[in-house]
Scaffold this active site. Structure first.
Site, PDB file in Angstrom:
ATOM      1  N   GLN A 178     -16.592  11.758 -31.258  1.00  0.00           N
ATOM      2  CA  GLN A 178     -16.682  10.388 -30.751  1.00  0.00           C
ATOM      3  C   GLN A 178     -15.915   9.375 -31.591  1.00  0.00           C
ATOM      4  O   GLN A 178     -15.827   8.206 -31.210  1.00  0.00           O
ATOM      5  CB  GLN A 178     -18.156   9.951 -30.658  1.00  0.00           C
ATOM      6  CG  GLN A 178     -18.945  10.647 -29.574  1.00  0.00           C
ATOM      7  CD  GLN A 178     -18.487  10.294 -28.170  1.00  0.00           C
ATOM      8  OE1 GLN A 178     -17.770   9.315 -27.954  1.00  0.00           O
ATOM      9  NE2 GLN A 178     -18.883  11.097 -27.201  1.00  0.00           N
ATOM     10  N   THR A 234      -6.493  34.991 -25.904  1.00  0.00           N
ATOM     11  CA  THR A 234      -5.126  34.570 -25.624  1.00  0.00           C
ATOM     12  C   THR A 234      -5.013  33.049 -25.696  1.00  0.00           C
ATOM     13  O   THR A 234      -5.805  32.331 -25.095  1.00  0.00           O
ATOM     14  CB  THR A 234      -4.696  35.057 -24.233  1.00  0.00           C
ATOM     15  OG1 THR A 234      -4.792  36.482 -24.192  1.00  0.00           O
ATOM     16  CG2 THR A 234      -3.261  34.636 -23.931  1.00  0.00           C
ATOM     17  N   CYS A 319     -24.529  16.034 -22.317  1.00  0.00           N
ATOM     18  CA  CYS A 319     -25.152  17.348 -22.494  1.00  0.00           C
ATOM     19  C   CYS A 319     -26.664  17.280 -22.342  1.00  0.00           C
ATOM     20  O   CYS A 319     -27.325  18.296 -22.158  1.00  0.00           O
ATOM     21  CB  CYS A 319     -24.808  17.906 -23.879  1.00  0.00           C
ATOM     22  SG  CYS A 319     -23.054  18.187 -24.136  1.00  0.00           S
TER      23      CYS A 319
END
Length: 376
Positions: A178, A234, A319
């Protein structure tokens, strides 16, 4: 539309998307492949990492690309805990950390690690004396966020880093998700630092964990030897190239932070003049976050009412916003339950205007009055 939920995610910058698209086409090969296309992509990937290192004032091998803030925080906390567990099993954090640090520590507790959760004052700030008193011979990590994602309080990261320097076997991690691009960041004295791309007008699924040279981590993923053996998988070359672009744009906007702060102070002042509203954001706080409560009204009621007018705000962190629990952050700051269960977060961007703030305040007053009337 008035978008005031920038701490949850930001609007994607068009040039960032263009970078992603261009790199996806021109450097599509796997950089681990031995053929010339792989080598070409690997060389480009080196340049991307070098660009990010320059932005952080770090060495190139101290940049570890991840999928975002949650992975960076988990890799830092769990990676240190598992690698250095023979040295000690004690970790220090705070009661107001983002869930990706707080819950990671809760998981480690179940595995036998000892966790100290530092208290904070009403401003959401830790006490340095309490921090030092909590350090033991078993302490291997201190993880304290730079800016709180809910109320915007700024921790004294530089003072903490200076304090911890004398403890040679102790590592310091800070969640800068943040704060990056909103506040100047100096990595001196910091061993690990987390950044997330989608908080910077970048793509979701992109992030960085700065890992100071010499610090070791137990990887979260088993597999190949990518990211200096810290993070198998990857490489998302196009995503990280777009992240480098987003980070540069964000740093270039730092001179505008005072203007953003002025807008935040205007919003706070307007909110304080509204009867029945309690502003929770402390005086010393990030320039883009304002948190307030409307006791007696469920925050989702106000959020949905404003959304119908295309004004978008949130509650707690993204969240945690779907959780029915009280705000852990507000409770830790000493607020009563009626404040902790009615919090609303407004988070600005460099593109937010005075007109948008005035419109938000006007509609907020209308909706609060309407809801209170219905609740009588």
């Amino acid at each position: 539309m008035i978008y005031l939920d920038n701490s949850a995610t930001t609007v994607l910058d068009q040039s960032v998307l263009e970078t992603f698209n261009k790199v996806s086409i021109n450097y599509f090969a796997n950089p681990s492949s031995l053929h010339n296309l792989g080598a070409k992509t690997e060389q480009f990937y080196y340049k991307v990492r070098s660009q990010v290192a320059d932005l952080l004032n770090s060495e190139i091998n101290e940049v570890i690309f991840t999928s975002g803030g949650t992975e960076s925080n988990n890799l830092a906390v769990k990676g240190v805990a598992q690698f250095y567990k023979t040295r000690g099993n004690h970790i220090i954090t705070t009661e107001i950390e983002h869930p990706s640090v707080y819950e990671a520590c809760k998981q480690l507790e179940k595995q036998g690690f000892e966790i100290t959760y530092l208290s904070v004052n009403e401003q959401g700030i830790v006490d340095l004396e309490e921090l030092e008193q909590a350090i033991t011979k078993k302490t291997i990590l201190v993880s304290i966020m730079h800016v709180n994602n809910e109320i915007g309080s700024i921790q004294p990261i530089e003072k903490i880093a200076t304090l911890l320097k004398k403890y040679k076997k102790l590592l310091f991690h800070t969640d800068a998700v943040q704060s990056f691009g909103k506040l100047p960041i100096n990595i001196e004295g910091i061993d690990l630092l987390s950044i997330s791309g989608h908080k910077l007008n970048g793509l979701r699924g992109t992030g960085v964990l700065y890992v100071r040279r010499g610090v070791e981590l137990d990887p979260l993923f088993a597999g190949g030897e990518q990211e200096f053996n810290f993070r198998s998988g990857t490489e998302n070359v196009a995503g990280y190239a777009s992240l480098a672009r987003a980070m540069r744009l964000s740093i270039n906007k730092l001179p505008q932070a005072q203007k953003l702060k002025d807008l935040k102070e205007k919003l706070k002042k307007e909110l304080m003049n509204i009867k029945g509203i309690k502003v929770n954001t402390p005086e010393l706080s990030a320039p883009h976050i304002v948190h307030f409560s409307v006791p007696g009204i469920k925050p989702e009621t106000i959020i949905h009412a404003l959304a119908e007018k295309e004004i978008y705000v949130s509650t707690q962190s993204a969240c945690s916003s779907k959780s029915a629990n009280l705000s852990r952050v507000l409770l830790a700051c000493g607020h009563e339950k009626n404040i902790a269960n009615s919090g609303i977060r407004v988070s600005l961007s460099y593109e937010t205007t005075d007109v948008e703030i005035e419109k938000f305040i006007k509609e907020l007053i209308i909706e609060v009055k309407k809801i209170k009337k219905l609740l009588r």
